[in-house]
Design a protein around this motif. Structure first.
Motif, PDB file in Angstrom:
ATOM      1  N   GLN B  13       0.830  -1.216   0.000  1.00 43.09           N
ATOM      2  CA  GLN B  13       0.000   0.000   0.000  1.00 43.09           C
ATOM      3  C   GLN B  13       0.856   1.255   0.000  1.00 43.09           C
ATOM      4  N   VAL B  14       1.935   1.217   0.746  1.00 42.86           N
ATOM      5  CA  VAL B  14       2.735   2.430   0.966  1.00 42.86           C
ATOM      6  C   VAL B  14       3.703   2.716  -0.179  1.00 42.86           C
ATOM      7  N   ARG B  15       4.039   1.680  -0.925  1.00 39.26           N
ATOM      8  CA  ARG B  15       5.050   1.820  -1.977  1.00 39.26           C
ATOM      9  C   ARG B  15       4.784   3.002  -2.911  1.00 39.26           C
ATOM     10  N   LYS B  16       3.530   3.113  -3.329  1.00 38.82           N
ATOM     11  CA  LYS B  16       3.200   4.176  -4.290  1.00 38.82           C
ATOM     12  C   LYS B  16       3.466   5.541  -3.681  1.00 38.82           C
ATOM     13  N   GLU B  17       3.040   5.687  -2.426  1.00 35.29           N
ATOM     14  CA  GLU B  17       3.211   6.984  -1.760  1.00 35.29           C
ATOM     15  C   GLU B  17       4.683   7.356  -1.674  1.00 35.29           C
ATOM     16  N   LEU B  18       5.555   6.375  -1.421  1.00 34.06           N
ATOM     17  CA  LEU B  18       6.988   6.637  -1.310  1.00 34.06           C
ATOM     18  C   LEU B  18       7.573   7.049  -2.647  1.00 34.06           C
ATOM     19  N   ASP B  19       7.128   6.396  -3.728  1.00 32.46           N
ATOM     20  CA  ASP B  19       7.644   6.733  -5.058  1.00 32.46           C
ATOM     21  C   ASP B  19       7.385   8.195  -5.371  1.00 32.46           C
ATOM     22  N   LEU B  20       6.225   8.694  -4.927  1.00 29.81           N
ATOM     23  CA  LEU B  20       5.854  10.071  -5.214  1.00 29.81           C
ATOM     24  C   LEU B  20       6.808  11.062  -4.562  1.00 29.81           C
ATOM     25  N   ARG B  21       7.253  10.776  -3.343  1.00 30.97           N
ATOM     26  CA  ARG B  21       8.119  11.778  -2.693  1.00 30.97           C
ATOM     27  C   ARG B  21       9.586  11.361  -2.655  1.00 30.97           C
ATOM     28  N   GLY B  22       9.905  10.332  -3.387  1.00 28.45           N
ATOM     29  CA  GLY B  22      11.311   9.950  -3.510  1.00 28.45           C
ATOM     30  C   GLY B  22      11.907   9.372  -2.247  1.00 28.45           C
ATOM     31  N   GLY B  23      11.069   9.002  -1.272  1.00 33.04           N
ATOM     32  CA  GLY B  23      11.566   8.283  -0.098  1.00 33.04           C
ATOM     33  C   GLY B  23      12.325   9.122   0.913  1.00 33.04           C
ATOM     34  N   GLN B  24      12.519  10.428   0.690  1.00 32.93           N
ATOM     35  CA  GLN B  24      13.309  11.223   1.635  1.00 32.93           C
ATOM     36  C   GLN B  24      12.426  11.770   2.742  1.00 32.93           C
ATOM     37  N   HIS B  25      13.026  12.001   3.911  1.00 37.22           N
ATOM     38  CA  HIS B  25      12.319  12.710   4.966  1.00 37.22           C
ATOM     39  C   HIS B  25      12.575  14.199   4.810  1.00 37.22           C
ATOM     40  N   ARG B  26      11.543  15.028   4.978  1.00 41.19           N
ATOM     41  CA  ARG B  26      11.769  16.473   4.865  1.00 41.19           C
ATOM     42  C   ARG B  26      12.204  17.078   6.195  1.00 41.19           C
ATOM     43  N   ALA B  27      12.041  16.325   7.287  1.00 44.65           N
ATOM     44  CA  ALA B  27      12.452  16.853   8.595  1.00 44.65           C
ATOM     45  C   ALA B  27      12.856  15.702   9.502  1.00 44.65           C
ATOM     46  N   LYS B  28      13.724  16.038  10.456  1.00 44.05           N
ATOM     47  CA  LYS B  28      14.146  15.052  11.450  1.00 44.05           C
ATOM     48  C   LYS B  28      13.974  15.669  12.833  1.00 44.05           C
ATOM     49  N   VAL B  29      13.410  14.907  13.740  1.00 47.62           N
ATOM     50  CA  VAL B  29      13.237  15.374  15.119  1.00 47.62           C
ATOM     51  C   VAL B  29      14.110  14.487  16.000  1.00 47.62           C
ATOM     52  N   VAL B  30      15.082  15.108  16.670  1.00 42.56           N
ATOM     53  CA  VAL B  30      16.041  14.335  17.468  1.00 42.56           C
ATOM     54  C   VAL B  30      15.723  14.513  18.947  1.00 42.56           C
ATOM     55  N   VAL B  31      15.473  13.403  19.632  1.00 37.54           N
ATOM     56  CA  VAL B  31      15.159  13.448  21.065  1.00 37.54           C
ATOM     57  C   VAL B  31      16.372  12.964  21.844  1.00 37.54           C
ATOM     58  N   CYS B  32      16.870  13.778  22.772  1.00 36.80           N
ATOM     59  CA  CYS B  32      17.999  13.348  23.595  1.00 36.80           C
ATOM     60  C   CYS B  32      17.536  12.240  24.529  1.00 36.80           C
ATOM     61  N   MET B  33      18.202  11.079  24.442  1.00 36.12           N
ATOM     62  CA  MET B  33      17.795   9.931  25.262  1.00 36.12           C
ATOM     63  C   MET B  33      18.942   9.423  26.103  1.00 36.12           C
ATOM     64  N   GLY B  34      19.696  10.337  26.687  1.00 35.71           N
ATOM     65  CA  GLY B  34      20.690   9.904  27.654  1.00 35.71           C
ATOM     66  C   GLY B  34      19.991   9.517  28.945  1.00 35.71           C
ATOM     67  N   THR B  35      20.771   9.032  29.906  1.00 37.50           N
ATOM     68  CA  THR B  35      20.196   8.636  31.195  1.00 37.50           C
ATOM     69  C   THR B  35      19.414   9.796  31.799  1.00 37.50           C
ATOM     70  N   CYS B  36      19.968  11.001  31.715  1.00 37.61           N
ATOM     71  CA  CYS B  36      19.299  12.177  32.276  1.00 37.61           C
ATOM     72  C   CYS B  36      17.983  12.436  31.559  1.00 37.61           C
ATOM     73  N   GLY B  37      18.001  12.330  30.235  1.00 36.33           N
ATOM     74  CA  GLY B  37      16.789  12.544  29.462  1.00 36.33           C
ATOM     75  C   GLY B  37      15.716  11.531  29.809  1.00 36.33           C
ATOM     76  N   ILE B  38      16.117  10.258  29.873  1.00 33.06           N
ATOM     77  CA  ILE B  38      15.158   9.199  30.190  1.00 33.06           C
ATOM     78  C   ILE B  38      14.543   9.444  31.566  1.00 33.06           C
ATOM     79  N   ALA B  39      15.381   9.799  32.549  1.00 34.31           N
ATOM     80  CA  ALA B  39      14.880  10.048  33.904  1.00 34.31           C
ATOM     81  C   ALA B  39      13.932  11.243  33.915  1.00 34.31           C
ATOM     82  N   ALA B  40      14.143  12.203  33.003  1.00 33.76           N
ATOM     83  CA  ALA B  40      13.305  13.405  32.954  1.00 33.76           C
ATOM     84  C   ALA B  40      12.045  13.197  32.129  1.00 33.76           C
ATOM     85  N   GLY B  41      11.905  12.037  31.482  1.00 31.57           N
ATOM     86  CA  GLY B  41      10.687  11.751  30.730  1.00 31.57           C
ATOM     87  C   GLY B  41      10.826  11.810  29.228  1.00 31.57           C
ATOM     88  N   ALA B  42      12.052  11.734  28.694  1.00 33.99           N
ATOM     89  CA  ALA B  42      12.261  11.869  27.248  1.00 33.99           C
ATOM     90  C   ALA B  42      11.573  10.783  26.448  1.00 33.99           C
TER      91      ALA B  42
END
Lengths: 231, 118
Positions: B13-42
């Protein structure tokens, strides 16, 4: 950490940051003792850390010379009579295994184990294998998932939802065992290493005191860390 | 492993949709997941970000984890990288903040100034 699932997230993240291509997570009960194990095929611990991996001042971190993850894990396990084993061999990887007697009054909750596994599967590039029970049964292997999906990323909402269902289904019985007084899975299997005592401990009762023999850093020949070839 | 059939269905089902946008992500969201982050609710933050994107059927934004950057008192930290714009780092990101970041920054293109960590 508030609950055990956050420790699991933390230990999986150690493996991911070390550059492991494959991480195997095992979750199982032995009576009233909950175990988790995280094995990776990364570079293994450097000698300075392998001497005493739960020492917070021994770390591979660069921002500052303190690493709290394993130290906190050991504190959580030992406060209820459990323990942590860290096995490492250079070039083969690391295995962290932790035991948590859950009948103890001070036992932390299991937490959201499914969320720990899902965020690990989706948030890091390595392959994740999840095994549940003793003997272990593989419930998820993201390498296999990626092969089937071809170009579709794991993070696609339909895939993420499917993975969430698979993990929730696998983790449900583990959580029920705890909620039902450690009776629903029976006295499943022998504890991997002796020390926790035989049979389930009634909730609230003090389990037999286990000697917290944590931080075994040298890998025995017959039980090397890293990932078995059939996984 | 079960569910291989379901995976194949999704793939087809998804293949067609990917072909249309060339498979690239337009944005990346990076979540800090160190021990401190995990303890804080990351981890809850990461789930909230994924849920916010899923609820809007957004498929071209990747949410990934990263290690601790050293700003532990600001955890959970989230960095939004949209392809042709400077990266924006947010501090103290809880579930509600995650929802705002997706709605206002990722969808509408306006960084949420009051949550930005300087």
């Amino acid at each position: 950490m508030r609950d055990l699932s956050l420790h699991l997230t933390d230990i999986i993240e150690n493996a991911a940051k070390a550059g492991a291509a494959r991480v195997v997570v095992r979750l199982w009960w032995a009576g009233s003792v909950f175990w988790f194990e995280v094995s990776d095929n990364g570079p293994g611990l450097p000698a300075t850390v392998a001497d005493d991996p739960t020492d917070p001042y021994r770390t591979t971190r660069r921002e500052r010379p303190v690493g709290l993850g394993l130290a906190l894990l050991r504190a959580t396990a030992e406060q209820t009579g459990g323990r942590v084993e860290v096995l490492s061999r250079s070039g083969q990887g690391v295995r962290v295994r932790a035991a948590f007697p859950m009948g103890h009054l001070d036992a932390k909750p299991l937490g959201d184990l499914a969320a720990a596994l899902l965020t690990a599967a989706l948030g890091w590039p390595m392959d994740l294998v999840v095994q549940v029970g003793e003997p272990p049964e593989t419930v998820l292997d993201t390498a296999e998932v990626r092969r089937e999906l071809e170009a579709v990323p794991l993070t696609h909402p339909d895939v993420a939802r499917l993975l969430e269902d698979i993990l929730a289904g696998a983790v449900g019985p583990l959580q029920q065992h705890c909620e039902q007084g450690f009776r629903s899975l029976g006295d499943a299997g022998a504890v991997a290493a002796a020390g926790e005592g035989a049979g389930p401990t009634p909730p609230g009762a003090r389990p037999p005191a286990a000697r917290p023999r944590s931080t075994v850093a040298t890998a025995p020949e017959d039980d090397p860390p890293g990932i078995p070839t059939n996984l | 492993m079960k569910s291989l059939d379901e995976l194949r269905k999704i793939r087809d089902q998804v293949r067609k949709e990917l072909d249309l946008r060339g498979g690239q992500h337009r944005a990346k969201v990076v979540v800090c997941m160190g021990t401190c982050g995990i303890a804080a609710g990351a981890r809850d933050t990461m789930k909230a970000l994924m849920a916010a994107l899923q609820s809007r059927s957004i498929t071209d934004v990747a949410v990934v984890a990263a290690g601790c950057r050293g700003f532990c008192e600001q955890e959970p930290l989230v960095e939004v990288q949209i392809s042709d714009q400077p990266a924006v780092t947010y501090g103290h990101v809880d579930g509600a903040a995650a929802e705002r970041i997706v709605a206002e920054h990722i969808v509408a293109g306006r960084p949420v100034q009051e949550l930005v960590f300087r």
